[in-house]
Scaffold this motif. Structure first.
Motif, short mmCIF file in Angstrom:
data_model
loop_
_atom_site.label_atom_id
_atom_site.label_comp_id
_atom_site.label_asym_id
_atom_site.label_seq_id
_atom_site.Cartn_x
_atom_site.Cartn_y
_atom_site.Cartn_z
N ALA A 81 36.66 45.97 50.36
CA ALA A 81 35.87 44.78 50.05
C ALA A 81 36.14 44.32 48.62
O ALA A 81 36.28 43.12 48.36
N LEU A 82 36.25 45.26 47.68
CA LEU A 82 36.55 44.89 46.30
C LEU A 82 37.94 44.26 46.18
O LEU A 82 38.13 43.31 45.42
N GLU A 83 38.89 44.78 46.94
CA GLU A 83 40.23 44.18 46.92
C GLU A 83 40.21 42.76 47.49
O GLU A 83 40.90 41.87 46.99
N ARG A 84 39.42 42.53 48.54
CA ARG A 84 39.31 41.18 49.11
C ARG A 84 38.66 40.22 48.13
O ARG A 84 39.08 39.07 48.00
N TYR A 85 37.64 40.67 47.41
CA TYR A 85 37.02 39.83 46.38
C TYR A 85 38.03 39.48 45.29
O TYR A 85 38.07 38.36 44.80
N GLY A 97 40.62 35.94 42.23
CA GLY A 97 41.79 35.95 41.37
C GLY A 97 41.44 36.13 39.91
O GLY A 97 40.40 36.69 39.55
N ASP A 98 42.31 35.63 39.03
CA ASP A 98 42.11 35.79 37.59
C ASP A 98 41.16 34.76 37.02
O ASP A 98 40.77 34.85 35.86
N ASP A 99 40.79 33.74 37.80
CA ASP A 99 39.86 32.72 37.30
C ASP A 99 38.47 33.26 37.08
O ASP A 99 37.71 32.71 36.29
#
Length: 53
Positions: free
Chosen positions: A38-42, A47-49
């Motif tokens: 879930a953290l990877e999907r977030y 992204g970096d924004d």
């Protein structure tokens, strides 16, 4: 002085480690996998924004 390590296949001998050791693998391994995915999907979504300055 004598020290030793033992293994309890079902019940822990102390309440400090949660009592029933059968919950360790079947519950926490899949739960940790779901949290990490879930953290990877977030991270992919935001992204970096979405960074704190």
């Amino acid at each position: 002085m004598r020290a030793g390590i033992d293994y309890e296949p079902a019940e822990s001998t102390t309440a400090m480690f949660g009592g029933n050791s059968n919950w360790r693998g079947p519950l926490w391994f899949p739960l940790n996998y779901m949290v990490i995915s879930a953290l990877e999907r977030y991270d992919r979504f935001f992204g970096d924004d979405h960074t704190e300055e």
